[in-house]
Design an enzyme around this catalytic site. Structure first.
Site, mmCIF file in Angstrom:
data_model
loop_
_atom_site.group_PDB
_atom_site.id
_atom_site.type_symbol
_atom_site.label_atom_id
_atom_site.label_comp_id
_atom_site.label_asym_id
_atom_site.label_seq_id
_atom_site.Cartn_x
_atom_site.Cartn_y
_atom_site.Cartn_z
ATOM 1 N N LYS A 124 7.477 9.368 -8.658
ATOM 2 C CA LYS A 124 7.673 7.914 -8.718
ATOM 3 C C LYS A 124 8.830 7.673 -9.689
ATOM 4 O O LYS A 124 8.616 7.483 -10.896
ATOM 5 C CB LYS A 124 6.389 7.238 -9.201
ATOM 6 C CG LYS A 124 6.452 5.722 -9.333
ATOM 7 C CD LYS A 124 6.178 5.026 -8.036
ATOM 8 C CE LYS A 124 6.025 3.510 -8.254
ATOM 9 N NZ LYS A 124 5.864 2.789 -6.979
ATOM 10 N N GLY A 157 0.786 -1.229 0.000
ATOM 11 C CA GLY A 157 0.000 0.000 0.000
ATOM 12 C C GLY A 157 0.814 1.274 0.000
ATOM 13 O O GLY A 157 0.363 2.294 0.535
#
Length: 227
Positions: free
Chosen positions: A38, A15
């Site tokens: 990211k 998660g």
């Protein structure tokens, strides 16, 4: 206040993106200009605009500043496997200098940059390098996401131990309930609170399709703002 921090996970599929979205939403609610970053993502879909990773897209949408996808996710690898395997098959070299240039630019644009990792702490990005080596080079403070399930205590304590051994500051952790059937949840949380030498930023309950929900209410970002 720190200007950037790294989201690490105790494993893959614990998660990290759910917690990252929650933290970005909570920071945005404080009026801060945020960017979700990211650097490396494995498992992307071909679109008319190019390769796109769903987790990176969630970060892009959760941040308050609107930046180009390629700046959010410079390495979008197709294969849903370890980044070093995907990069090798796709003839891509993941370069630390590219990651650092993007991060430096993001810091100039925003109040705070959330950098989400891939997989666990020692995930390889080549035959010789790991993403954690780059995090060490940048000296990024770390937030650890613990997927609450059987076995998470050992994974969390070991990961926290190696993060500190790598000379990095663990500034917080988030409990994410990935399995609603996990027994002794409260006792697991108690142990993590007792053994992890960092503040708990929040607990995210099990929520179907959590990445599409408003999650900021589950997170207290004050420890990050005061770090």
């Amino acid at each position: 206040m720190i200007d950037a921090f790294f989201i690490a996970g105790t494993d893959t599929d614990v998660g990290k993106t759910v917690a990252s979205k929650a933290i970005l939403q909570a920071l945005g609610a404080k009026g801060l200009n945020t960017i979700g970053y990211k650097p490396v993502a494995a498992g992307s879909d071909k679109t008319a605009e190019g390769w796109r990773n769903s987790d990176a897209l969630h970060l892009q949408k959760a941040a308050t500043l609107d930046i180009a996808y390629d700046d959010v996710n410079p390495y979008a690898l197709e294969l849903p496997t370890s980044p070093h395997i995907a990069a090798k098959h796709e003839h891509v070299e993941i370069k630390y200098e590219v990651l650092s240039e993007k991060l430096a630019h993001h810091k100039e644009q925003s109040d705070i940059v959330l950098v989400e990792g891939a997989g666990g702490w020692r995930v390889p990005v080549s035959d010789t390098d790991s993403l954690s080596t780059w995090v060490q080079q940048e000296q990024l403070p770390v937030v650890l996401v613990v997927g609450i399930k059987l076995g998470c205590l050992s994974h969390a304590l070991l990961t926290a131990e190696i993060i500190k051994a790598d000379g990095l500051n663990l500034v917080g952790w988030v409990a994410n309930r990935v399995n609603p059937g996990t027994e002794h949840y409260a006792e697991i949380i108690d142990m993590l609170e007792d053994r992890l030498d960092a503040p708990k930023l929040g607990e995210i309950p099990y929520i179907p399709s959590a990445k599409r929900k408003d999650l900021g209410k589950f997170i207290n970002v004050e420890p990050l703002l005061n770090a």
